[in-house]
Each structure stands twice: as structure tokens, then as C-alpha cells.
Design an enzyme around this catalytic site. Sequence first.
Site, PDB file in Angstrom:
ATOM      1  N   GLU A  10       1.060  -1.099   0.043  1.00  0.00           N
ATOM      2  CA  GLU A  10       0.106  -0.221   0.383  1.00  0.00           C
ATOM      3  C   GLU A  10       1.079   1.082   0.121  1.00  0.00           C
ATOM      4  O   GLU A  10       0.770   2.118  -0.376  1.00  0.00           O
ATOM      5  CB  GLU A  10      -1.006  -0.227   1.433  1.00  0.00           C
ATOM      6  CG  GLU A  10      -2.019   1.261   0.694  1.00  0.00           C
ATOM      7  CD  GLU A  10      -1.394   2.587   1.134  1.00  0.00           C
ATOM      8  OE1 GLU A  10      -2.213   3.225   0.465  1.00  0.00           O
ATOM      9  OE2 GLU A  10      -0.894   2.796   1.789  1.00  0.00           O
ATOM     10  N   ASP A  11       1.909   1.000   0.485  1.00  0.00           N
ATOM     11  CA  ASP A  11       2.522   2.811   0.467  1.00  0.00           C
ATOM     12  C   ASP A  11       4.014   1.910   0.609  1.00  0.00           C
ATOM     13  O   ASP A  11       4.539   1.148   1.221  1.00  0.00           O
ATOM     14  CB  ASP A  11       2.714   3.419   1.638  1.00  0.00           C
ATOM     15  CG  ASP A  11       3.238   5.060   1.792  1.00  0.00           C
ATOM     16  OD1 ASP A  11       3.447   5.045   0.517  1.00  0.00           O
ATOM     17  OD2 ASP A  11       2.652   5.727   2.497  1.00  0.00           O
TER      18      ASP A  11
ATOM     19  N   HIS B  36      -0.423   0.849   7.313  1.00  0.00           N
ATOM     20  CA  HIS B  36      -0.759   1.570   6.590  1.00  0.00           C
ATOM     21  C   HIS B  36       0.230   2.225   6.083  1.00  0.00           C
ATOM     22  O   HIS B  36       1.011   2.082   4.914  1.00  0.00           O
ATOM     23  CB  HIS B  36      -2.826   2.299   7.050  1.00  0.00           C
ATOM     24  CG  HIS B  36      -3.049   3.090   5.950  1.00  0.00           C
ATOM     25  ND1 HIS B  36      -4.719   3.723   6.409  1.00  0.00           N
ATOM     26  CD2 HIS B  36      -3.071   2.930   4.821  1.00  0.00           C
ATOM     27  CE1 HIS B  36      -5.301   3.408   5.271  1.00  0.00           C
ATOM     28  NE2 HIS B  36      -4.313   3.045   4.468  1.00  0.00           N
TER      29      HIS B  36
ATOM     30  N   ILE C 237       3.706   4.951   5.495  1.00  0.00           N
ATOM     31  CA  ILE C 237       5.197   4.590   6.017  1.00  0.00           C
ATOM     32  C   ILE C 237       5.631   5.846   6.015  1.00  0.00           C
ATOM     33  O   ILE C 237       5.627   6.947   4.708  1.00  0.00           O
ATOM     34  CB  ILE C 237       5.537   3.531   5.669  1.00  0.00           C
ATOM     35  CG1 ILE C 237       5.871   3.594   4.089  1.00  0.00           C
ATOM     36  CG2 ILE C 237       4.873   2.175   5.839  1.00  0.00           C
ATOM     37  CD1 ILE C 237       6.819   2.545   3.870  1.00  0.00           C
TER      38      ILE C 237
ATOM     39  N   HIS D 124      -3.230  -0.378  12.022  1.00  0.00           N
ATOM     40  CA  HIS D 124      -4.777  -0.402  12.266  1.00  0.00           C
ATOM     41  C   HIS D 124      -4.969  -1.580  13.357  1.00  0.00           C
ATOM     42  O   HIS D 124      -5.308  -2.372  12.484  1.00  0.00           O
ATOM     43  CB  HIS D 124      -5.437  -0.426  11.645  1.00  0.00           C
ATOM     44  CG  HIS D 124      -5.609   0.853  10.614  1.00  0.00           C
ATOM     45  ND1 HIS D 124      -5.227   2.456  10.953  1.00  0.00           N
ATOM     46  CD2 HIS D 124      -4.836   1.616   9.185  1.00  0.00           C
ATOM     47  CE1 HIS D 124      -5.459   3.467  10.227  1.00  0.00           C
ATOM     48  NE2 HIS D 124      -5.285   2.837   9.009  1.00  0.00           N
TER      49      HIS D 124
ATOM     50  N   ASN E  59      -4.748   7.997   7.680  1.00  0.00           N
ATOM     51  CA  ASN E  59      -4.829   7.307   6.548  1.00  0.00           C
ATOM     52  C   ASN E  59      -2.619   7.174   6.051  1.00  0.00           C
ATOM     53  O   ASN E  59      -2.346   6.167   5.550  1.00  0.00           O
ATOM     54  CB  ASN E  59      -4.802   7.715   5.277  1.00  0.00           C
ATOM     55  CG  ASN E  59      -4.974   7.196   4.524  1.00  0.00           C
ATOM     56  OD1 ASN E  59      -3.818   6.613   3.341  1.00  0.00           O
ATOM     57  ND2 ASN E  59      -6.377   6.639   3.588  1.00  0.00           N
ATOM     58  N   ASP E  60      -2.530   8.332   6.142  1.00  0.00           N
ATOM     59  CA  ASP E  60      -1.149   8.552   5.758  1.00  0.00           C
ATOM     60  C   ASP E  60      -0.028   9.234   6.176  1.00  0.00           C
ATOM     61  O   ASP E  60      -0.549  10.220   7.184  1.00  0.00           O
ATOM     62  CB  ASP E  60      -1.075   9.047   4.374  1.00  0.00           C
ATOM     63  CG  ASP E  60       0.215   9.111   3.701  1.00  0.00           C
ATOM     64  OD1 ASP E  60       1.809   7.916   4.046  1.00  0.00           O
ATOM     65  OD2 ASP E  60       0.981   9.324   2.437  1.00  0.00           O
TER      66      ASP E  60
ATOM     67  N   ASN F  66      -5.840  11.987   1.704  1.00  0.00           N
ATOM     68  CA  ASN F  66      -4.951  10.731   1.293  1.00  0.00           C
ATOM     69  C   ASN F  66      -4.283  10.694   1.821  1.00  0.00           C
ATOM     70  O   ASN F  66      -3.075  10.982   2.698  1.00  0.00           O
ATOM     71  CB  ASN F  66      -5.935   9.425   0.376  1.00  0.00           C
ATOM     72  CG  ASN F  66      -4.902   8.149   0.625  1.00  0.00           C
ATOM     73  OD1 ASN F  66      -4.796   7.859  -0.189  1.00  0.00           O
ATOM     74  ND2 ASN F  66      -6.526   7.514  -0.278  1.00  0.00           N
TER      75      ASN F  66
ATOM     76  N   ASP G 264      -4.181   9.087  -4.263  1.00  0.00           N
ATOM     77  CA  ASP G 264      -4.099   8.442  -3.276  1.00  0.00           C
ATOM     78  C   ASP G 264      -2.528   8.668  -2.611  1.00  0.00           C
ATOM     79  O   ASP G 264      -2.230   9.903  -2.209  1.00  0.00           O
ATOM     80  CB  ASP G 264      -3.784   6.856  -3.915  1.00  0.00           C
ATOM     81  CG  ASP G 264      -4.172   5.625  -2.191  1.00  0.00           C
ATOM     82  OD1 ASP G 264      -3.345   6.130  -1.587  1.00  0.00           O
ATOM     83  OD2 ASP G 264      -5.292   4.645  -2.379  1.00  0.00           O
ATOM     84  N   ASN G 265      -1.372   7.337  -2.685  1.00  0.00           N
ATOM     85  CA  ASN G 265      -0.269   8.086  -1.876  1.00  0.00           C
ATOM     86  C   ASN G 265       0.902   8.971  -3.141  1.00  0.00           C
ATOM     87  O   ASN G 265       0.569   8.472  -4.091  1.00  0.00           O
ATOM     88  CB  ASN G 265       0.848   7.090  -2.067  1.00  0.00           C
ATOM     89  CG  ASN G 265      -0.196   5.969  -0.510  1.00  0.00           C
ATOM     90  OD1 ASN G 265      -0.584   6.730   0.785  1.00  0.00           O
ATOM     91  ND2 ASN G 265       0.108   4.924  -0.107  1.00  0.00           N
TER      92      ASN G 265
END
Length: 354
Positions: A53-54, A115, A117, A134, A168-169, A224, A269-270
Site C-alpha cells: 500500500e505504501d 498503512h 509509512i 490499525h 491514512n498516511d 489521503n 492516492d499516495n
Amino acid sequence: MAKLIALTLLGMGLALFRNHQSSYQTRLNALREVQPVELPNCNLVKGIETGSEDLEILPNGLAFISSGLKYPGIKSFNPNSPGKILLMDLNEEDPTVLELGITGSKFDVSSFNPHGISTFTDEDNAMYLLVVNHPDAKSTVELFKFQEEEKLLLHLKTIRHKLLPNLNDIVAVGPEHFYGTNDHYFLDPYLRSWEIYLGLAWSYVVYYSPSEVRVVAEGFDFANGINISPDGKYVYIAELLAHKIHVYEKHANWTLTPLKSLDFNTLVDNISVDPETGDLWVGCHPNGMKIFFYDSENPPASEVLRIQNILTEPKVTQVYAENGTVLQGSTVASVYKGKLLIGTVFHKALYCEL
């Protein structure tokens, strides 16, 4: 008369519902399909099957990857196993991933659900990894010290705060200092679903330090990804369901002032920032409906955007796009020495030559 009033109210309610439904579909970009944009010599990363995800790439080519996210309403291919942090050395000819061991007596590895980082290197070259976690559907930030020779993460601290309810981030600006995005306002799952459906745009960004925690930006429709310019003067925030990236000026007292916003035809998103050029690399969801309502027969697509000169005259390039047959649900992309590493929310990871 009573029947007429009831019918009028029903009609108003249906009209309001249709308006919200139309807005909801627009915000999710529900009708978009992608045209493929290919890159040479792309290979799936061995050892990543349940998300990436990241990710963050250090100047020396080591990449940290968060894997195994379980997020409400989002597909998971391995819902019963804890998440993990992976390490990848991009200097290798055919890089593979290694799961980093975690030490620290007070950290519960069994509930690890990583999630966003971010890394921070101090003046003594000690490297810290901050991870949004989480456990049991809550939000914490886990502070680790990276022990490179042993390939271990030493857990130092768990950070909790009432202003960090739906993280989230994050982007680290010190060993225990960061900006973080809360992607929802409500904690209750039912209220969270209505918040998204109605487009309340109540999510917000927080500055955290051990001595001070405060909201520094608000009014987002699902805040996000977040990152910072190489000179530390500007903060970039992705607003997923508004299809925007916002540029904020950062001040000496850590407050933020909005400067400009960029609009896109995709769910951003990221955000990764090239430390040499300052370019933004963004993992995107061309069609958010396919992310939130997963169908293996019609999987979510992937898209990567590069943004050059964001502070002056932005140039946006679609670097990669694919309809989900190879890579599903791209969330992040970052570059190192002519190579591009793309991560996903719950699927695989792809490594390409630019």
C-alpha cells in the site's frame, strides 16, 4: 392533503437521493476505463501477493514497503494474517523482498496492520520508520528504529491521540514529529459510510509532536496521501474523492497555508517526491467504484502520474496505466535510478524500467 404532503416529501427525498447517488458516482469516477500506457521491462515483485500500500525509497536504494493492509470495505487476499514491513534493495540486479523482523517487548506483532509509512534520518544517521497502524480497527503510529545490519525494526513507541482517529498516511518531519491525514471524521463504521456517500468533506490533516498536536488543514473529501518538498517548504496533500492534489506552504511554527490545487481525472492516492528533481509521483485509482466494490471479473485498474514543476507551471504525465489484468489498485509509485516501483492496496507490486 396529508397524502399530498407525504408524496411531496417522498419526491423530494428521491430527488435528493438521486442527486447524492450521481455525485457519489462522479466522485468515485465510476464510468472511467483506462487506455493502457506500457513501460519496458516490467516485472512483478516476487514475494508480494497481499498488497504494497505504501513504500518509501531511501537515497541508498533500500525500499520499505507496507504489506497486508486490512481496511474497512476494501478487499484483502489474506484477512487473517498480520501485516508486515518488507525491505527491497533496488541496487540488486533482480531485487527480491525480505520481511523485516520486529523487536520490542511491548509491540503486538499479531495485530500489526500497516498503512502509510514515512522515514526520518537524524543528524547521527540513525534511521527511523514511522508506520500508520490499525490494530483492532484503531489508529496508531508506530515508531521504529531501523537496524540495517540485522535487518530488524526496533519498536520504540506507540503514538495515540484523539486528533489521530482515522489515520491514512503520514510524512515525518522529525523522529517523533509528523503531518498525518485523517481520511474520515467519524469513527463509527455506519457514520463513516454516510460521510463518504454524502460527500461531507470533513476529513483533515494534523501536525503531531510530543509537545503539541493540532489540526493544520481541513475540509477534505477523504484526505489521503501526504508528502513534503525536498527543501521542506511545501506540503502536498492528496484529496482522493475530489481528485485533487493541494499545495500548502509550511511555516516555521508548523502551520500550513494553502497555495494552489491541481485537478485530475483519477482518484489520487499516495504521493512520492523525487529528492533530486522535486517531481511528484502519484499512485492513482482511475475508477474508485472498482476499488470499493471489488469484482474479480472486472478488477480495479492502475495508473501512475508524474507531476513536474508543481510550484510554477505544472506538467502532468501519465507514465503507466493498466486495466487490472497485471496490477490491481495502484496506490503508490516511486523512482530510483531510472526504475519505477509501483505498489497496490491489496494486490501485487510492479518494478519497471522508465
